[in-house]
Write a protein that holds these residues in place. Structure first.
Motif, PDB file in Angstrom:
ATOM      1  N   GLY A  95       5.080   5.003  -0.325  1.00 36.46           N
ATOM      2  CA  GLY A  95       3.593   4.564   0.131  1.00 36.46           C
ATOM      3  C   GLY A  95       3.400   2.994   0.089  1.00 36.46           C
ATOM      4  N   GLY A  96       3.949   2.393  -0.976  1.00 36.16           N
ATOM      5  CA  GLY A  96       3.526   1.120  -1.332  1.00 36.16           C
ATOM      6  C   GLY A  96       4.306   0.065  -0.518  1.00 36.16           C
ATOM      7  N   LEU A  97       5.676   0.343  -0.133  1.00 40.33           N
ATOM      8  CA  LEU A  97       6.481  -0.545   0.651  1.00 40.33           C
ATOM      9  C   LEU A  97       5.757  -0.945   1.975  1.00 40.33           C
ATOM     10  N   PRO A  98       5.395   0.253   2.629  1.00 39.84           N
ATOM     11  CA  PRO A  98       4.765  -0.161   4.178  1.00 39.84           C
ATOM     12  C   PRO A  98       3.220  -0.729   3.712  1.00 39.84           C
ATOM     13  N   LEU A  99       2.578  -0.266   3.032  1.00 40.37           N
ATOM     14  CA  LEU A  99       1.499  -0.789   2.600  1.00 40.37           C
ATOM     15  C   LEU A  99       1.285  -2.338   2.188  1.00 40.37           C
ATOM     16  N   GLY A 100       2.475  -2.724   1.398  1.00 38.34           N
ATOM     17  CA  GLY A 100       2.550  -4.108   0.912  1.00 38.34           C
ATOM     18  C   GLY A 100       2.815  -5.026   2.180  1.00 38.34           C
ATOM     19  N   ILE A 101       3.851  -4.409   3.014  1.00 43.60           N
ATOM     20  CA  ILE A 101       4.328  -5.136   4.259  1.00 43.60           C
ATOM     21  C   ILE A 101       2.966  -5.383   5.153  1.00 43.60           C
ATOM     22  N   LEU A 102       2.146  -4.390   5.422  1.00 44.89           N
ATOM     23  CA  LEU A 102       1.014  -4.205   6.072  1.00 44.89           C
ATOM     24  C   LEU A 102       0.085  -5.354   5.656  1.00 44.89           C
ATOM     25  N   VAL A 147     -10.164  -8.582   9.127  1.00 49.43           N
ATOM     26  CA  VAL A 147     -10.923  -7.236   8.461  1.00 49.43           C
ATOM     27  C   VAL A 147     -10.194  -6.220   8.014  1.00 49.43           C
ATOM     28  N   ALA A 148      -9.296  -5.814   8.723  1.00 48.79           N
ATOM     29  CA  ALA A 148      -8.297  -4.658   8.126  1.00 48.79           C
ATOM     30  C   ALA A 148      -7.538  -4.994   6.965  1.00 48.79           C
ATOM     31  N   GLN A 149      -6.974  -6.530   6.871  1.00 53.80           N
ATOM     32  CA  GLN A 149      -6.465  -7.009   5.607  1.00 53.80           C
ATOM     33  C   GLN A 149      -7.457  -6.897   4.310  1.00 53.80           C
ATOM     34  N   LYS A 150      -8.759  -7.407   4.636  1.00 53.51           N
ATOM     35  CA  LYS A 150      -9.791  -7.353   3.450  1.00 53.51           C
ATOM     36  C   LYS A 150     -10.020  -6.133   3.081  1.00 53.51           C
ATOM     37  N   VAL A 151     -10.212  -4.822   3.991  1.00 54.14           N
ATOM     38  CA  VAL A 151     -10.351  -3.625   3.680  1.00 54.14           C
ATOM     39  C   VAL A 151      -9.373  -3.067   2.730  1.00 54.14           C
ATOM     40  N   ILE A 152      -8.052  -3.122   3.398  1.00 56.50           N
ATOM     41  CA  ILE A 152      -6.867  -2.612   2.626  1.00 56.50           C
ATOM     42  C   ILE A 152      -6.620  -3.205   1.265  1.00 56.50           C
ATOM     43  N   ALA A 195       1.643   9.133  -9.029  1.00 60.67           N
ATOM     44  CA  ALA A 195       2.026   8.391  -7.915  1.00 60.67           C
ATOM     45  C   ALA A 195       0.758   7.787  -7.197  1.00 60.67           C
ATOM     46  N   ILE A 196      -0.253   8.166  -7.297  1.00 66.58           N
ATOM     47  CA  ILE A 196      -1.507   7.564  -6.645  1.00 66.58           C
ATOM     48  C   ILE A 196      -1.624   6.263  -7.278  1.00 66.58           C
ATOM     49  N   GLY A 197      -1.431   6.115  -8.771  1.00 68.04           N
ATOM     50  CA  GLY A 197      -1.855   5.020  -9.326  1.00 68.04           C
ATOM     51  C   GLY A 197      -0.720   3.907  -9.117  1.00 68.04           C
ATOM     52  N   ALA A 198       0.486   4.451  -8.832  1.00 69.48           N
ATOM     53  CA  ALA A 198       1.567   3.587  -8.793  1.00 69.48           C
ATOM     54  C   ALA A 198       1.690   2.762  -7.146  1.00 69.48           C
ATOM     55  N   VAL A 199       1.076   3.693  -6.406  1.00 71.99           N
ATOM     56  CA  VAL A 199       1.166   3.074  -5.030  1.00 71.99           C
ATOM     57  C   VAL A 199       0.509   1.672  -4.960  1.00 71.99           C
ATOM     58  N   PRO A 200      -0.793   1.444  -5.081  1.00 68.42           N
ATOM     59  CA  PRO A 200      -1.311   0.336  -5.036  1.00 68.42           C
ATOM     60  C   PRO A 200      -0.427  -0.890  -5.795  1.00 68.42           C
ATOM     61  N   PHE A 201      -0.029  -0.504  -6.967  1.00 71.09           N
ATOM     62  CA  PHE A 201       0.706  -1.359  -7.959  1.00 71.09           C
ATOM     63  C   PHE A 201       1.741  -1.756  -7.299  1.00 71.09           C
ATOM     64  N   PHE A 202       2.434  -0.981  -6.855  1.00 70.05           N
ATOM     65  CA  PHE A 202       3.820  -1.367  -6.252  1.00 70.05           C
ATOM     66  C   PHE A 202       3.587  -2.038  -5.026  1.00 70.05           C
ATOM     67  N   ALA A 203       2.460  -1.983  -4.071  1.00 70.21           N
ATOM     68  CA  ALA A 203       2.130  -2.559  -2.774  1.00 70.21           C
ATOM     69  C   ALA A 203       1.970  -3.949  -3.032  1.00 70.21           C
ATOM     70  N   ARG A 204       1.110  -4.302  -4.184  1.00 71.31           N
ATOM     71  CA  ARG A 204       0.915  -5.832  -4.463  1.00 71.31           C
ATOM     72  C   ARG A 204       2.116  -6.506  -4.763  1.00 71.31           C
ATOM     73  N   LEU A 205       3.108  -5.709  -5.606  1.00 75.72           N
ATOM     74  CA  LEU A 205       4.343  -6.467  -5.837  1.00 75.72           C
ATOM     75  C   LEU A 205       5.165  -6.519  -4.272  1.00 75.72           C
ATOM     76  N   VAL A 206       5.097  -5.472  -3.713  1.00 76.19           N
ATOM     77  CA  VAL A 206       5.712  -5.764  -2.358  1.00 76.19           C
ATOM     78  C   VAL A 206       5.178  -7.094  -1.580  1.00 76.19           C
ATOM     79  N   GLU A 207       3.953  -6.978  -1.674  1.00 73.44           N
ATOM     80  CA  GLU A 207       3.226  -8.331  -0.953  1.00 73.44           C
ATOM     81  C   GLU A 207       3.722  -9.490  -1.340  1.00 73.44           C
ATOM     82  N   THR A 208       3.886  -9.732  -2.547  1.00 76.17           N
ATOM     83  CA  THR A 208       4.170 -11.070  -3.184  1.00 76.17           C
ATOM     84  C   THR A 208       5.607 -11.445  -2.795  1.00 76.17           C
ATOM     85  N   ALA A 209       6.578 -10.223  -3.047  1.00 63.81           N
ATOM     86  CA  ALA A 209       7.974 -10.502  -2.615  1.00 63.81           C
ATOM     87  C   ALA A 209       8.277 -10.664  -1.143  1.00 63.81           C
TER      88      ALA A 209
END
Length: 241
Positions: free
Chosen positions: A31-38, A52-57, A98-112
């Motif tokens: 869940g976090g990998l595609p979310l971070g890339i998005l 707009v979508a980026q701010k909402v997500i 899992a729900i708690g880890a998805v946004p956590f991992f998404a931010r790390l993916v975004e940075t990477a």
């Protein structure tokens, strides 16, 4: 409590912890990998620019990350019961983990992903590569060492969360520490549990760091020029197919 009495409890608790963390990590990465890339693609100047979508997500991710895990577990009890049929045990713990880890991992993916050389992206665009090609051929491979380090960080965090989940009967090493070490004053068992957690975390961190360093050294030897040649070869092969 003797060692013969502690051993089966600790063995089952270790398995429960690894089970919860393993499944939670798989879901978090999926869940976090595609979310971070998005988050990167929809940002200003991105390939799929949509501010707009980026701010909402981004706001949803920030809100989910800011919630303490113990509160998240309580808030998700109804949803957890709907998914698993119970709020107690290792299967039930996987849902909030899992729900708690998805946004956590998404931010790390975004940075990477943001660390990827923009020149490679522009080169693939110049060769006619679409967004999916850029993600598959450039963004993910080039950020792989950082993604592995991010996954390691997520696993370590999930181990801590799983221990916290033991306070509400989720099982695992945290449950053993609470039920026996704290409530029954089995201090020796509690410290053994702490030692096991420390060893497990150290081994996971070592393995993750080693994998990330190995990939980084390999990528460092190849450099951007050989990668561009490979991308051009792929593009030429695709054009002649």
């Amino acid at each position: 409590m003797t060692w013969n009495e502690m051993q089966p409890l600790l063995s089952q608790a270790c398995w429960d912890t690894l089970y919860m963390v393993g499944w939670s990590t798989l879901i978090a990465v999926a869940g976090g990998l595609p979310l971070g890339i998005l988050l990167v693609l929809t940002d200003r100047g991105g390939l799929l620019q949509n501010v707009v979508a980026q701010k909402v997500i981004g706001q949803v991710v920030n809100i989910a990350r800011s919630m303490p895990f113990i509160i998240l577990m309580v808030a998700l009890m109804g949803f957890t019961r709907w998914i698993t049929g119970t709020t107690i045990g290792r299967e039930a713990a996987i849902v909030p983990l899992a729900i708690g880890a998805v946004p956590f991992f998404a931010r790390l993916v975004e940075t990477a992903v943001r660390e990827v050389d923009g020149g490679l992206v522009e080169a693939v665009q110049a060769m006619g590569g679409d967004t999916w090609t850029i993600v598959r051929k450039v963004l993910v491979p080039e950020s792989l060492p950082s993604l592995i380090a991010s996954t390691t960080t997520t696993v370590v965090a999930l181990i801590g969360y799983s221990a916290m989940a033991g306070t509400v009967g989720a099982g695992g090493l945290g449950d053993i520490a609470i039920r026996y070490g704290y409530q029954r004053f089995e201090t020796q068992l509690m410290w053994i549990t702490v030692a096991i957690l420390a060893v497990v975390i150290s081994l996971i961190q070592f393995a993750g760091d080693y994998a990330a360093r190995s990939l980084h050294r390999r990528d460092g030897r190849s450099g951007p020029a050989p990668r561009l040649r490979l991308l051009k070869a792929d593009a030429a092969a695709g054009g002649t197919a």
